[in-house]
Write a protein that holds these residues in place. Structure first.
Motif, PDB file in Angstrom:
ATOM      1  N   SER A 112      66.535 -29.767  70.275  1.00  0.00           N
ATOM      2  CA  SER A 112      65.290 -29.392  70.904  1.00  0.00           C
ATOM      3  C   SER A 112      64.194 -28.920  69.785  1.00  0.00           C
ATOM      4  O   SER A 112      64.736 -28.763  68.526  1.00  0.00           O
ATOM      5  N   TYR A 113      62.983 -29.025  69.894  1.00  0.00           N
ATOM      6  CA  TYR A 113      62.132 -28.996  68.903  1.00  0.00           C
ATOM      7  C   TYR A 113      60.909 -28.263  69.500  1.00  0.00           C
ATOM      8  O   TYR A 113      60.500 -28.399  70.688  1.00  0.00           O
ATOM      9  N   PRO A 114      59.838 -27.565  68.834  1.00  0.00           N
ATOM     10  CA  PRO A 114      60.180 -27.425  67.254  1.00  0.00           C
ATOM     11  C   PRO A 114      61.342 -26.328  66.780  1.00  0.00           C
ATOM     12  O   PRO A 114      61.299 -26.359  65.630  1.00  0.00           O
ATOM     13  N   SER A 115      61.850 -25.800  67.691  1.00  0.00           N
ATOM     14  CA  SER A 115      62.796 -24.749  67.086  1.00  0.00           C
ATOM     15  C   SER A 115      64.018 -24.819  68.209  1.00  0.00           C
ATOM     16  O   SER A 115      63.957 -25.477  69.390  1.00  0.00           O
ATOM     17  N   ASP A 116      65.047 -24.323  67.684  1.00  0.00           N
ATOM     18  CA  ASP A 116      66.239 -24.037  68.852  1.00  0.00           C
ATOM     19  C   ASP A 116      66.196 -23.018  69.591  1.00  0.00           C
ATOM     20  O   ASP A 116      65.280 -22.183  69.410  1.00  0.00           O
ATOM     21  N   ASP A 126      52.493 -25.380  64.492  1.00  0.00           N
ATOM     22  CA  ASP A 126      51.065 -26.269  64.419  1.00  0.00           C
ATOM     23  C   ASP A 126      51.049 -27.542  64.069  1.00  0.00           C
ATOM     24  O   ASP A 126      50.285 -28.311  64.212  1.00  0.00           O
ATOM     25  N   MET A 127      52.434 -28.002  63.422  1.00  0.00           N
ATOM     26  CA  MET A 127      52.397 -29.370  63.251  1.00  0.00           C
ATOM     27  C   MET A 127      52.534 -30.382  64.286  1.00  0.00           C
ATOM     28  O   MET A 127      52.018 -31.327  64.286  1.00  0.00           O
ATOM     29  N   LEU A 128      53.086 -29.899  65.425  1.00  0.00           N
ATOM     30  CA  LEU A 128      52.962 -30.455  66.593  1.00  0.00           C
ATOM     31  C   LEU A 128      51.645 -30.734  67.289  1.00  0.00           C
ATOM     32  O   LEU A 128      51.261 -31.920  67.831  1.00  0.00           O
ATOM     33  N   ASP A 129      50.705 -29.768  67.194  1.00  0.00           N
ATOM     34  CA  ASP A 129      49.281 -29.820  67.357  1.00  0.00           C
ATOM     35  C   ASP A 129      48.554 -30.641  66.464  1.00  0.00           C
ATOM     36  O   ASP A 129      47.682 -31.770  67.058  1.00  0.00           O
ATOM     37  N   GLU A 130      48.658 -30.672  65.383  1.00  0.00           N
ATOM     38  CA  GLU A 130      48.301 -31.639  64.462  1.00  0.00           C
ATOM     39  C   GLU A 130      48.257 -33.284  64.792  1.00  0.00           C
ATOM     40  O   GLU A 130      47.600 -33.997  64.615  1.00  0.00           O
ATOM     41  N   LYS A 131      49.946 -33.247  65.272  1.00  0.00           N
ATOM     42  CA  LYS A 131      50.259 -34.605  65.425  1.00  0.00           C
ATOM     43  C   LYS A 131      49.894 -35.276  66.632  1.00  0.00           C
ATOM     44  O   LYS A 131      50.227 -36.199  67.039  1.00  0.00           O
ATOM     45  N   GLY A 132      49.524 -34.276  67.678  1.00  0.00           N
ATOM     46  CA  GLY A 132      49.349 -34.473  68.947  1.00  0.00           C
ATOM     47  C   GLY A 132      50.622 -34.786  69.714  1.00  0.00           C
ATOM     48  O   GLY A 132      50.514 -35.608  70.827  1.00  0.00           O
ATOM     49  N   ILE A 133      51.604 -34.182  69.347  1.00  0.00           N
ATOM     50  CA  ILE A 133      52.912 -34.255  70.135  1.00  0.00           C
ATOM     51  C   ILE A 133      53.219 -32.969  71.008  1.00  0.00           C
ATOM     52  O   ILE A 133      52.834 -31.970  71.259  1.00  0.00           O
ATOM     53  N   ASN A 134      53.401 -33.375  72.496  1.00  0.00           N
ATOM     54  CA  ASN A 134      53.923 -32.526  73.535  1.00  0.00           C
ATOM     55  C   ASN A 134      55.472 -32.337  73.646  1.00  0.00           C
ATOM     56  O   ASN A 134      56.157 -33.046  74.055  1.00  0.00           O
ATOM     57  N   PRO A 135      55.814 -31.230  73.259  1.00  0.00           N
ATOM     58  CA  PRO A 135      57.357 -31.011  73.318  1.00  0.00           C
ATOM     59  C   PRO A 135      58.106 -31.113  74.412  1.00  0.00           C
ATOM     60  O   PRO A 135      59.264 -31.084  74.411  1.00  0.00           O
ATOM     61  N   GLU A 142      64.969 -40.341  65.865  1.00  0.00           N
ATOM     62  CA  GLU A 142      64.953 -39.919  64.427  1.00  0.00           C
ATOM     63  C   GLU A 142      63.857 -40.332  63.699  1.00  0.00           C
ATOM     64  O   GLU A 142      63.213 -39.952  62.876  1.00  0.00           O
ATOM     65  N   GLU A 143      63.696 -41.913  63.602  1.00  0.00           N
ATOM     66  CA  GLU A 143      62.906 -42.507  63.174  1.00  0.00           C
ATOM     67  C   GLU A 143      61.483 -42.150  63.288  1.00  0.00           C
ATOM     68  O   GLU A 143      60.816 -41.846  62.291  1.00  0.00           O
ATOM     69  N   ARG A 144      61.174 -41.736  64.566  1.00  0.00           N
ATOM     70  CA  ARG A 144      59.818 -41.523  64.977  1.00  0.00           C
ATOM     71  C   ARG A 144      59.495 -40.069  64.424  1.00  0.00           C
ATOM     72  O   ARG A 144      58.360 -39.565  63.729  1.00  0.00           O
ATOM     73  N   TYR A 145      60.704 -38.902  64.411  1.00  0.00           N
ATOM     74  CA  TYR A 145      60.533 -37.635  64.081  1.00  0.00           C
ATOM     75  C   TYR A 145      60.080 -37.666  62.384  1.00  0.00           C
ATOM     76  O   TYR A 145      59.428 -37.163  61.936  1.00  0.00           O
ATOM     77  N   ARG A 146      60.845 -38.712  61.814  1.00  0.00           N
ATOM     78  CA  ARG A 146      60.593 -38.536  60.259  1.00  0.00           C
ATOM     79  C   ARG A 146      59.220 -39.288  59.958  1.00  0.00           C
ATOM     80  O   ARG A 146      58.758 -38.625  58.804  1.00  0.00           O
ATOM     81  N   GLN A 147      58.717 -40.140  60.438  1.00  0.00           N
ATOM     82  CA  GLN A 147      57.594 -40.608  60.653  1.00  0.00           C
ATOM     83  C   GLN A 147      56.296 -39.506  60.745  1.00  0.00           C
ATOM     84  O   GLN A 147      55.350 -39.338  59.630  1.00  0.00           O
ATOM     85  N   LEU A 148      56.484 -38.769  61.792  1.00  0.00           N
ATOM     86  CA  LEU A 148      55.524 -37.546  61.997  1.00  0.00           C
ATOM     87  C   LEU A 148      55.817 -36.537  61.069  1.00  0.00           C
ATOM     88  O   LEU A 148      54.624 -36.022  60.519  1.00  0.00           O
ATOM     89  N   PHE A 149      56.983 -36.022  60.726  1.00  0.00           N
ATOM     90  CA  PHE A 149      57.189 -34.729  60.187  1.00  0.00           C
ATOM     91  C   PHE A 149      57.912 -34.608  58.862  1.00  0.00           C
ATOM     92  O   PHE A 149      57.877 -33.752  58.003  1.00  0.00           O
ATOM     93  N   GLY A 150      58.239 -35.954  58.545  1.00  0.00           N
ATOM     94  CA  GLY A 150      59.205 -35.843  56.914  1.00  0.00           C
ATOM     95  C   GLY A 150      60.217 -35.214  57.243  1.00  0.00           C
ATOM     96  O   GLY A 150      61.207 -35.217  58.162  1.00  0.00           O
ATOM     97  N   GLU A 177      73.719 -41.096  67.156  1.00  0.00           N
ATOM     98  CA  GLU A 177      72.231 -41.172  67.244  1.00  0.00           C
ATOM     99  C   GLU A 177      71.583 -39.965  67.459  1.00  0.00           C
ATOM    100  O   GLU A 177      71.957 -39.095  68.189  1.00  0.00           O
ATOM    101  N   VAL A 178      70.474 -39.625  66.819  1.00  0.00           N
ATOM    102  CA  VAL A 178      69.742 -38.359  66.870  1.00  0.00           C
ATOM    103  C   VAL A 178      68.292 -38.631  67.898  1.00  0.00           C
ATOM    104  O   VAL A 178      67.823 -39.407  67.589  1.00  0.00           O
ATOM    105  N   ILE A 179      68.238 -37.688  68.565  1.00  0.00           N
ATOM    106  CA  ILE A 179      66.796 -37.609  69.360  1.00  0.00           C
ATOM    107  C   ILE A 179      66.328 -36.342  69.318  1.00  0.00           C
ATOM    108  O   ILE A 179      67.207 -35.274  69.326  1.00  0.00           O
ATOM    109  N   PHE A 180      65.214 -36.058  69.766  1.00  0.00           N
ATOM    110  CA  PHE A 180      64.485 -34.817  69.893  1.00  0.00           C
ATOM    111  C   PHE A 180      63.822 -34.653  71.247  1.00  0.00           C
ATOM    112  O   PHE A 180      62.952 -35.659  71.546  1.00  0.00           O
ATOM    113  N   ALA A 181      64.352 -33.758  71.991  1.00  0.00           N
ATOM    114  CA  ALA A 181      63.691 -33.416  73.600  1.00  0.00           C
ATOM    115  C   ALA A 181      63.895 -32.203  73.870  1.00  0.00           C
ATOM    116  O   ALA A 181      64.826 -31.392  73.375  1.00  0.00           O
TER     117      ALA A 181
END
Length: 399
Positions: A112-116, A126-135, A142-150, A177-181
């Motif tokens: 789960s993101y931005p937190s457990d 605030d990083m989600l708002d900055e990147k325009g991501i709706n959690p 994992e690749e997209r997560y790293r691109q967005l948030f490092g 395989e790691v995903i975020f949702a």
């Protein structure tokens, strides 16, 4: 002279507890020794709170990663397993994850993101708002997560939990395989076999997954509900509430807790003639304002307690009375009026729930309130006080 002290919470030192120790006797002996040393008396409605950790230690309630793996393997076979919503904790979940992964060939780790669930953040909101991501709707690889948030590290521990958990799984011999949702049904695009690892929302998660067509769904409270290859177990909570013991084992949440509570209560009555309430406590239910961590990683604050700790407070707000009902009074006259109000409330034993005079009081169960007080008193480090002795908790302004 009137009493000038209300509630007192004391940490009581005890020996290091080992498997097989008579913990009830140790608790009673330790409390009575503390009372003698510190010159305090035992009273009716005092409270003894014993941390769940020493109860489980005395019971020897442990399990190895191999035993966890055996139970996971028996439930999932060779299926790819979706591991949903684990909390981010080296102490609370890492060794469980190692054992789970040892029982799998492939894992889809969905964080789960931005937190457990208990407030450990992977990234700042605030990083989600900055990147325009709706959690609530966006599923990230994992690749997209790293691109967005490092590569973000936890505020307190300095750990990148994405990489840490991924390496634990790989080192345990499973593919990952790691995903975020945040929608549990997102995992069904990857596998229909799921081990949901959330704590307080687990029943809802299981219901949603089952309704959405998942073929197998288990919760952490269904792993190690009985002994596997000689392991400890918890018939009610499984792996929930477990802690790291070694790199290859966990201490489980204690079992038969009510037996322990009742025995301590009986021994105290026998030794002192007093009705001392007793509870076992785990994590307190409070939130850190800086790290944003909600402390309650155990399934409950208190797995067992005496009957006198049932219910919620039935208290009035003194400042409300002073500012409203008795606004025209001051000094001794005000004090007497408030005391009479409280005495009348106690004598009538009428619930004040929902009335204005209770606004601002804490509407929580007594066991959650006292358990939180005990957890804060004992701390989680090297204080060496697994027993907390609380006095005056049930007193009020009239006593």
């Amino acid at each position: 002279m009137d009493r000038m002290v209300g509630t007192v919470s004391r940490g009581v030192r005890a020996p290091i507890i080992r498997k097989g120790d008579d913990l009830a006797q140790i608790v009673v002996d330790s409390v009575l020794a503390a009372a003698e040393s510190e010159k305090f008396q035992i009273h009716d409605k005092d409270v003894i709170a014993v941390t769940e950790a020493v109860v489980a230690r005395a019971q020897g309630n442990y399990a190895t990663t191999e035993q966890i793996a055996a139970d996971v393997r028996a439930k999932f076979g060779d299926d790819t397993v979706g591991i949903l919503f684990p909390i981010l904790s080296r102490n609370r979940f890492a060794i469980c994850l190692k054992g789970i992964a040892m029982g799998c060939k492939k894992v889809v780790l969905m964080l789960s993101y931005p937190s457990d669930e208990v407030g450990n953040h992977l990234i700042d909101l605030d990083m989600l708002d900055e990147k325009g991501i709706n959690p609530w709707s966006d599923v990230l690889t994992e690749e997209r997560y790293r691109q967005l948030f490092g590569y973000q590290k936890h505020y307190f521990t300095g750990v990148d939990y994405v990489d840490y958990y991924k390496q634990l799984i790989v080192n345990a011999g499973a593919k990952v395989e790691v995903i975020f949702a945040n929608n549990p049904k997102a995992v069904l695009q990857y596998t229909d076999c799921v081990l949901t690892c959330d704590i307080h929302t687990r029943q809802r998660t299981k219901r949603l997954l089952t309704a959405a067509g998942a073929r197998k769904v288990f919760c952490l409270d269904e792993i190690l509900t009985e002994s596997v290859d000689g392991s400890g177990y918890n018939d009610r909570y499984g792996l929930l509430g477990s802690n790291k013991a070694t790199e290859d084992s966990v201490k489980l949440f204690p079992i038969r807790c009510q037996e322990m509570v009742d025995r301590i209560h009986g021994l105290m009555a026998e030794k002192t003639g007093k009705n001392v309430e007793v509870m076992i406590y785990g994590d307190g239910a409070f939130k850190d304002p800086v790290g944003k961590i909600w402390e309650l990683a155990d399934p409950v604050v208190s797995p067992a307690y005496t009957a006198g700790l049932e219910g919620t407070p039935n208290e009035v707000k003194l400042k409300y009375l002073a500012d409203n009902d008795f606004a025209a009074l001051s000094g001794e006259e005000l004090r007497a009026a408030i005391k009479d109000y409280i005495k009348d409330k106690d004598e009538k034993a009428v619930s004040l729930k929902g009335t204005m005079v209770t606004q601002g009081t804490t509407p929580r169960r007594l066991t959650d309130l006292i358990g939180s007080l005990a957890d804060l008193t004992s701390g989680s480090g090297d204080k060496g006080t697994p027993i907390i002795y609380i006095q005056g908790y049930f007193d009020n302004y009239t006593k």
